[in-house]
Design an enzyme around this catalytic site. Structure first.
Site, short mmCIF file in Angstrom:
data_model
loop_
_atom_site.label_atom_id
_atom_site.label_comp_id
_atom_site.label_asym_id
_atom_site.label_seq_id
_atom_site.Cartn_x
_atom_site.Cartn_y
_atom_site.Cartn_z
N ARG A 21 106.18 58.76 46.09
CA ARG A 21 106.91 59.82 45.40
C ARG A 21 107.19 59.43 43.95
O ARG A 21 107.54 58.29 43.65
CB ARG A 21 108.24 60.06 46.13
CG ARG A 21 109.09 61.18 45.56
CD ARG A 21 110.33 61.34 46.42
NE ARG A 21 111.22 62.35 45.89
CZ ARG A 21 112.39 62.67 46.44
NH1 ARG A 21 112.77 62.03 47.55
NH2 ARG A 21 113.15 63.58 45.90
N CYS A 25 100.46 50.54 46.82
CA CYS A 25 99.23 50.74 46.02
C CYS A 25 98.60 49.44 45.55
O CYS A 25 97.48 49.45 45.01
CB CYS A 25 99.52 51.65 44.82
SG CYS A 25 100.58 50.91 43.55
N ARG A 42 108.31 43.59 40.60
CA ARG A 42 107.38 43.07 41.60
C ARG A 42 106.35 44.15 41.95
O ARG A 42 106.63 45.35 41.81
CB ARG A 42 108.12 42.63 42.85
CG ARG A 42 108.83 43.75 43.58
CD ARG A 42 109.66 43.22 44.75
NE ARG A 42 110.23 44.31 45.53
CZ ARG A 42 111.32 44.99 45.20
NH1 ARG A 42 111.97 44.70 44.07
NH2 ARG A 42 111.77 45.97 45.97
N CYS A 73 99.29 55.68 42.25
CA CYS A 73 100.08 55.40 43.45
C CYS A 73 100.51 56.70 44.13
O CYS A 73 100.98 57.64 43.48
CB CYS A 73 101.31 54.57 43.10
SG CYS A 73 102.28 54.09 44.56
N CYS A 118 103.60 49.95 39.75
CA CYS A 118 102.55 50.61 40.52
C CYS A 118 101.33 50.91 39.68
O CYS A 118 101.38 50.89 38.44
CB CYS A 118 103.06 51.94 41.10
SG CYS A 118 104.54 51.83 42.09
N THR A 155 113.89 50.81 41.27
CA THR A 155 113.40 50.16 42.50
C THR A 155 112.94 48.73 42.26
O THR A 155 112.76 47.96 43.20
CB THR A 155 112.24 50.95 43.12
OG1 THR A 155 111.15 51.00 42.18
CG2 THR A 155 112.68 52.37 43.46
#
Length: 353
Positions: free
Chosen positions: A44, A71, A66, A41, A37, A33
């Protein structure tokens, strides 16, 4: 915390558990992705082989990732700073500070700031301020001097607010606290149990001491100005409940009143200990995280050891992170046996029994 202090397997376990105590210690990069996080977080969970761990957001961004918009991992440092500043403001203020004012100063909404503060300290801003004021009062009273001066110096608006706030918490009146328990009656007894001789002592509010292999001398040392009364009809009923709880701790003992006092941190630890169900254990790190102080593992261990009421505040349910028993004031065989009675497999030799 040193990034190398944890293994990737331990970090992955923290991510799966959404462990908020690990926020700020590392970030989780998801290669598919392109985001990173917090460990906690709520999104999923990704597949393990798509995950890399980084010491912080800067390291993750250097690889092209990024921050997660859900979160907000880069806000951890901001949250830490906001809480630290709020605590300083609470300590400086002689009057209670409104949540809205604290939140506005930090640049958060009141609801979000309350959540952030509670996650970091284990208490809401208002509860933290009350605990701080209570601790100041205890310290001032224990140092002697006039009770009224101690009450005002601690930040209470007057004696009536002090007594209202302390009702059911200190166990003794303020004057008795100043004088080391003077005019306070404590009933006590030493009884034989399957774990050895056990000392039980109680004020009119609840059990104030439960220990093994101690007697009157130990009570006199802890409560030098109190009136010690051996036995008593009402105390006998309470004593039976305590003995039953020790002989069969799996049956529970939340119904037995206790009368204990400590610092705000100690009392927070003791509250967490009482939440551990029979048959389960927690690590010292678990307890530190539960009270909002994940780095205070040693302090949590010290608070655990400062427990005056064995079994009823079940410090025996706290073990080391590797599963070994750790320490216990009355010897590992007693700790092991208590856990065995609650359904936890034994780990220490019981040759003493």
């Amino acid at each position: 915390m040193d990034f190398t202090a944890m293994t990737d397997d331990e970090r992955w376990e923290a991510v799966q558990a959404r462990d908020k105590a690990q926020d700020g210690r590392f970030v989780t990069g998801v290669l598919t992705t392109g985001i990173y996080c917090r460990p906690s977080c709520a999104a999923r969970h990704p597949l393990r082989h798509n995950v890399r761990f980084f010491a912080d957001g800067a390291a993750a961004r250097a690889t092209g990732l990024r921050p997660c918009k859900r979160c907000l991992p880069d806000d951890v440092a901001r949250d830490d700073s906001a809480v630290i500043k709020a605590i300083a403001a609470i300590k400086r203020s002689e009057e209670p500070l409104a949540l809205a004012d604290l939140a506005a100063h930090a640049g958060y909404s009141p609801t979000h700031f309350q959540r952030v503060f509670t996650r970091h300290t284990g208490l809401s801003p208002a509860a933290y301020a009350r605990a701080l004021r209570d601790e100041r009062a205890r310290r001032a009273l224990s140092e002697g001097g006039r009770v009224t001066d101690a009450i005002y110096d601690a930040g209470f608006s007057g004696p009536s607010r002090f007594y209202e706030n302390m009702e059911g918490r200190m166990g003794m009146t303020a004057s008795a606290w100043v004088n080391g328990g003077k005019d306070t009656e404590i009933h006590w007894a030493v009884v034989s149990t399957s774990l050895g001789d056990m000392l039980v002592a109680a004020t009119g509010k609840g059990v104030c001491r439960l220990s093994f292999d101690e007697g009157r001398e130990a009570l006199e040392e802890r409560f030098p100005a109190a009136t010690l009364v051996e036995g008593g009809e009402e105390f006998a009923a309470l004593l039976k409940q305590v003995v039953d709880a020790v002989e069969a701790p799996v049956n529970g003992f939340d119904h037995i009143p206790i009368d204990v006092k400590g610092t705000a941190f100690q009392e927070a630890v003791w509250r967490e200990l009482r939440k551990i169900p029979a048959g389960e254990t927690r690590s010292y790190a678990d307890i530190a995280a539960a009270v909002g102080k994940p780095k205070a593992v040693r302090a949590a261990g010290s608070a655990n050891g400062a427990n005056n009421v064995a079994v009823l505040i079940p410090c025996h349910r706290v073990v080391r992170s590797d599963g070994s028993l750790g320490g216990y004031a009355y010897g590992l065989p007693i700790k092991d046996e208590l856990l065995r009675r609650e359904g936890v497999p034994g780990q220490a030799a019981l040759d003493e029994f």
